[in-house]
Enzyme design. Structure first.
Site, PDB file in Angstrom:
ATOM      1  N   CYS A  24      -0.124   4.000   2.522  1.00 32.69           N
ATOM      2  CA  CYS A  24       0.230   3.596   3.894  1.00 32.69           C
ATOM      3  C   CYS A  24       1.643   4.045   4.223  1.00 32.69           C
ATOM      4  O   CYS A  24       1.931   4.461   5.365  1.00 32.69           O
ATOM      5  CB  CYS A  24       0.126   2.076   4.052  1.00 32.69           C
ATOM      6  SG  CYS A  24      -1.528   1.385   3.811  1.00 32.69           S
ATOM      7  N   CYS A  53       0.835  -1.209   0.000  1.00 34.07           N
ATOM      8  CA  CYS A  53       0.000   0.000   0.000  1.00 34.07           C
ATOM      9  C   CYS A  53       0.864   1.251   0.000  1.00 34.07           C
ATOM     10  O   CYS A  53       1.491   1.588   1.007  1.00 34.07           O
ATOM     11  CB  CYS A  53      -0.932  -0.031   1.213  1.00 34.07           C
ATOM     12  SG  CYS A  53      -1.828   1.506   1.505  1.00 34.07           S
TER      13      CYS A  53
END
Length: 322
Positions: A95, A92
Site C-alpha cells: 500500500c 500494508c
C-alpha cells in the site's frame, strides 16, 4: 386463535406484503432511481474537485474517507467525476508503494477525478461492504456504481493507464465548473411520477411511469434500467416468500425456480438468486435449460455488469453450458 373468515384478507399476509413492497421500493431507490437524482443534485451543488484545494478542503481531489463521509465524498461526488478508492492499511507494505503513485496521478489530474483514501482497519464496515479481499485494493466509482477495480500494487505506468481510461470512458476529461458556466442539465421531471410511486410502494404505477418515458424516448439513460428493476421487484412481490418453499418442493419446475430467484433477488440475495438458476442450468437440458438461461441473463441485466457477482455468475454459466 380465531381463524380468518373465508374471503376476508389475512391481516398478517397484508402486513407481510406491505413490508415486502416497501423493502422492494427501497431496493429500487438504492439501485439509483430516486437516490440517483438526489445524489446528482447534491453533487451539482458541491464545489468541483480541484488539485489546488488544500487537503481536506471541500472539493479537494485527494480526500480521506470514513464510513460517515462515504456518501458525500464518494457516492455523491461520483456524479461529478469518477472517484478512485484507495483501500489501504498502515501495516500494508505494498500500500505504501501504490498510494503515493495514486496521489501523484490525482494531483496531475487537476480535478478530472478524485482519489478517496480508505483505511480498512479504521473503517471495517466499508471494507466489508466493498467486498475487499486483499489490499491494496483500488475500485473506481462512477455515478454511484462500481465500474472498474484491481488488487495489488502495480507499476506507475499501469496505474496511469487505469485512471486515463477511466476518465476517458466516463467524462472524457471534462471538469465540472470548468466549461462555459452554463448550468448542468436538469433532472428529468418525468421521473417524478415514478419516484413518487416507489415511495408509496406502488410498483405497478412505477412500472407504467417508466414505460411511458421509454415509449417517448427509447434510449432514456435512467428509465430502461429502472423499468427492468421495477418489473423484477413486482414479480418478486407477487411471488412472495412462499415461492422458496414451492421451488424446493418442485426442483424440476423451471418456472417455480425462476419465481424463487426473482424473490431472492428482490430481497437482496443476489448470489442466492444466481445460484438457484445456475443449478437448474446444470441439471437440465433442452427447453428447460434455455428457459433458465434466459431468465438468469435477464437478472444479470437487472443487477448490472459492473457488479462483480454478475461477472462471477457469467463465468459459472459459461462453464455450465459448455
Amino acid at each position: 386463535m380465531q381463524p380468518t373468515r373465508p374471503g376476508r384478507p389475512d391481516p398478517r399476509a397484508q402486513a407481510q406484503q406491505a413490508q415486502l413492497a416497501a423493502s422492494l421500493a427501497g431496493a429500487v431507490d438504492l439501485a439509483a432511481v430516486k437516490a440517483r437524482s438526489e445524489a446528482a443534485a447534491r453533487a451539482q451543488a458541491a464545489p468541483p474537485p480541484s488539485a489546488a484545494a488544500p487537503a481536506g478542503a471541500p472539493g479537494t481531489a485527494i480526500v480521506d474517507v470514513t464510513e460517515e463521509t462515504f456518501q458525500t465524498e464518494v457516492l455523491d461526488r461520483s456524479f461529478q467525476v469518477p472517484v478512485v478508492l484507495d483501500l489501504w492499511a498502515e501495516w500494508c507494505g505494498p500500500c505504501k508503494q501504490l498510494s503515493p503513485v495514486l496521489e501523484r496521478l490525482a494531483a496531475e489530474g487537476g480535478g478530472s477525478w478524485v482519489l478517496a483514501k480508505v483505511d480498512v482497519d479504521a473503517n471495517p464496515a466499508l471494507a466489508q461492504g466493498l467486498r475487499v479481499q486483499g489490499i491494496p485494493a483500488v475500485k473506481a466509482v462512477w455515478q454511484g456504481q462500481l465500474v472498474a477495480e484491481f488488487t495489488g500494487a502495480i507499476p506507475e505506468d499501469q496505474a496511469r493507464q487505469f485512471v486515463t481510461e477511466l476518465v476517458r470512458a466516463t467524462t472524457g476529461g471534462a471538469i465540472p465548473g470548468a466549461g462555459d458556466g452554463s448550468p448542468a442539465e436538469a433532472e428529468d421531471p418525468r421521473l417524478d411520477a415514478a419516484e413518487a410511486a416507489l415511495e408509496r410502494g406502488d410498483l405497478t404505477a412505477a412500472e407504467a411511469a417508466y414505460q411511458a418515458i421509454l415509449d417517448a424516448e427509447p434510449d432514456h439513460p435512467v428509465a430502461g434500467l429502472a423499468l427492468r428493476q421495477v418489473q423484477l421487484f413486482r414479480r418478486a412481490d407477487e411471488a412472495g416468500p412462499d415461492a422458496l418453499a414451492a421451488a424446493d418442493a418442485a426442483p424440476d419446475d423451471v418456472a417455480a425456480q425462476a419465481r424463487a430467484a426473482d424473490f431472492l433477488l428482490g430481497t437482496g440475495d443476489v448470489e442466492g438468486a444466481f445460484d438457484r438458476l445456475l443449478d437448474v442450468v446444470r441439471r437440465t437440458a433442452g427447453d428447460d435449460r434455455d428457459q433458465a438461461r434466459r431468465h438468469l441473463v435477464e437478472l444479470f441485466g437487472v443487477v448490472g455488469d459492473q457488479d462483480p457477482r454478475v461477472a462471477a455468475a457469467r463465468r459459472q454459466l459459461t462453464l455450465a453450458l459448455y
